[in-house]
Scaffold this motif. Structure first.
Motif, mmCIF file in Angstrom:
data_model
loop_
_atom_site.group_PDB
_atom_site.id
_atom_site.type_symbol
_atom_site.label_atom_id
_atom_site.label_comp_id
_atom_site.label_asym_id
_atom_site.label_seq_id
_atom_site.Cartn_x
_atom_site.Cartn_y
_atom_site.Cartn_z
ATOM 1 N N THR A 102 2.892 -1.082 -1.843
ATOM 2 C CA THR A 102 2.753 -1.901 -0.644
ATOM 3 C C THR A 102 1.791 -1.263 0.344
ATOM 4 O O THR A 102 0.906 -1.926 0.894
ATOM 5 C CB THR A 102 4.121 -2.108 0.027
ATOM 6 O OG1 THR A 102 5.024 -2.645 -0.932
ATOM 7 C CG2 THR A 102 4.013 -3.044 1.206
ATOM 8 N N MET A 103 1.946 0.030 0.577
ATOM 9 C CA MET A 103 1.041 0.730 1.490
ATOM 10 C C MET A 103 -0.371 0.809 0.913
ATOM 11 O O MET A 103 -1.341 0.851 1.649
ATOM 12 C CB MET A 103 1.566 2.126 1.804
ATOM 13 C CG MET A 103 2.773 2.124 2.718
ATOM 14 S SD MET A 103 2.461 1.297 4.286
ATOM 15 C CE MET A 103 1.348 2.438 5.055
ATOM 16 N N HIS A 104 -0.472 0.816 -0.415
ATOM 17 C CA HIS A 104 -1.775 0.830 -1.067
ATOM 18 C C HIS A 104 -2.559 -0.418 -0.689
ATOM 19 O O HIS A 104 -3.735 -0.346 -0.337
ATOM 20 C CB HIS A 104 -1.567 0.921 -2.585
ATOM 21 C CG HIS A 104 -2.795 0.801 -3.396
ATOM 22 N ND1 HIS A 104 -3.108 -0.343 -4.090
ATOM 23 C CD2 HIS A 104 -3.805 1.676 -3.620
ATOM 24 C CE1 HIS A 104 -4.256 -0.160 -4.707
ATOM 25 N NE2 HIS A 104 -4.700 1.055 -4.445
ATOM 26 N N VAL A 105 -1.900 -1.563 -0.723
ATOM 27 C CA VAL A 105 -2.550 -2.828 -0.368
ATOM 28 C C VAL A 105 -2.893 -2.837 1.122
ATOM 29 O O VAL A 105 -4.009 -3.198 1.521
ATOM 30 C CB VAL A 105 -1.648 -4.025 -0.735
ATOM 31 C CG1 VAL A 105 -2.214 -5.328 -0.202
ATOM 32 C CG2 VAL A 105 -1.456 -4.097 -2.237
ATOM 33 N N PHE A 106 -1.947 -2.427 1.966
ATOM 34 C CA PHE A 106 -2.169 -2.414 3.417
ATOM 35 C C PHE A 106 -3.326 -1.476 3.798
ATOM 36 O O PHE A 106 -4.214 -1.852 4.555
ATOM 37 C CB PHE A 106 -0.883 -1.996 4.144
ATOM 38 C CG PHE A 106 -1.058 -1.856 5.621
ATOM 39 C CD1 PHE A 106 -1.214 -2.978 6.425
ATOM 40 C CD2 PHE A 106 -1.075 -0.601 6.217
ATOM 41 C CE1 PHE A 106 -1.390 -2.851 7.792
ATOM 42 C CE2 PHE A 106 -1.249 -0.464 7.579
ATOM 43 C CZ PHE A 106 -1.405 -1.594 8.366
ATOM 44 N N CYS A 107 -3.320 -0.271 3.255
ATOM 45 C CA CYS A 107 -4.375 0.691 3.570
ATOM 46 C C CYS A 107 -5.730 0.228 3.032
ATOM 47 O O CYS A 107 -6.762 0.483 3.645
ATOM 48 C CB CYS A 107 -4.035 2.076 3.021
ATOM 49 S SG CYS A 107 -2.713 2.882 3.939
ATOM 50 N N GLY A 108 -5.721 -0.457 1.900
ATOM 51 C CA GLY A 108 -6.959 -1.018 1.374
ATOM 52 C C GLY A 108 -7.547 -2.062 2.317
ATOM 53 O O GLY A 108 -8.752 -2.076 2.567
ATOM 54 N N LEU A 109 -6.692 -2.928 2.837
ATOM 55 C CA LEU A 109 -7.160 -3.928 3.803
ATOM 56 C C LEU A 109 -7.721 -3.265 5.056
ATOM 57 O O LEU A 109 -8.785 -3.652 5.560
ATOM 58 C CB LEU A 109 -6.014 -4.877 4.173
ATOM 59 C CG LEU A 109 -5.582 -5.854 3.088
ATOM 60 C CD1 LEU A 109 -4.332 -6.604 3.510
ATOM 61 C CD2 LEU A 109 -6.712 -6.827 2.785
ATOM 62 N N VAL A 110 -7.016 -2.261 5.567
ATOM 63 C CA VAL A 110 -7.486 -1.558 6.762
ATOM 64 C C VAL A 110 -8.810 -0.859 6.478
ATOM 65 O O VAL A 110 -9.754 -0.923 7.279
ATOM 66 C CB VAL A 110 -6.419 -0.553 7.254
ATOM 67 C CG1 VAL A 110 -6.971 0.361 8.333
ATOM 68 C CG2 VAL A 110 -5.190 -1.288 7.765
#
Length: 134
Positions: A102-110
């Motif tokens: 989940t954080m992988h997707v969020f950090c990728g977007l950021v």
């Protein structure tokens, strides 16, 4: 049975990729090119806006923050063990290994939003600078 050796025999690392041949000299040159890129362009403006004391203090503060974050990223290179762990070749691989999906997707977007914003900022800044040069 063919006993001919290939023309170029590549040495492989412990993870099956081609062995890296970098050393302290090449690493130092890469660091200098990263720092000189944006840092030198804004140095004169920072000093003109803030003055000698506040300008030097801000430069020292930001360089300390940069050193701290570079050390954090370097510590994330191998996971879970710093010597024998699996290598993380990209920032996103390190985020996925340490923080999960989940954080992988969020950090990728950021990360990609920031990259797009910086690209737009550099484009606008360079175009306005060229107008002043003209």
């Amino acid at each position: 049975m063919d006993n001919t050796k290939p023309l170029i025999e590549l040495e492989l690392d412990d993870d099956g990729r081609i062995r890296r041949t970098g050393n302290v000299w090449t690493a130092s040159i890469h660091i200098i090119t990263v720092v000189v890129g944006a840092g030198v362009l804004s140095l004169a403006w920072v000093m003109a806006q803030l003055g000698w004391l506040a300008g030097i203090a801000s430069i020292i503060t930001f360089s300390a923050v940069s050193i701290f974050t570079y050390n954090l990223v370097a510590d994330c290179y191998r996971y879970p063990d710093p010597v024998t762990g699996k290598r993380n070749y990209t920032y996103m691989q390190a985020v996925k290994a340490y923080l999960g999906g989940t954080m992988h997707v969020f950090c990728g977007l950021v990360q990609y939003t920031k990259l797009a914003g910086i690209t737009v900022g550099y484009t606008i800044t360079s175009s306005t600078s060229l107008v002043y040069v003209k």
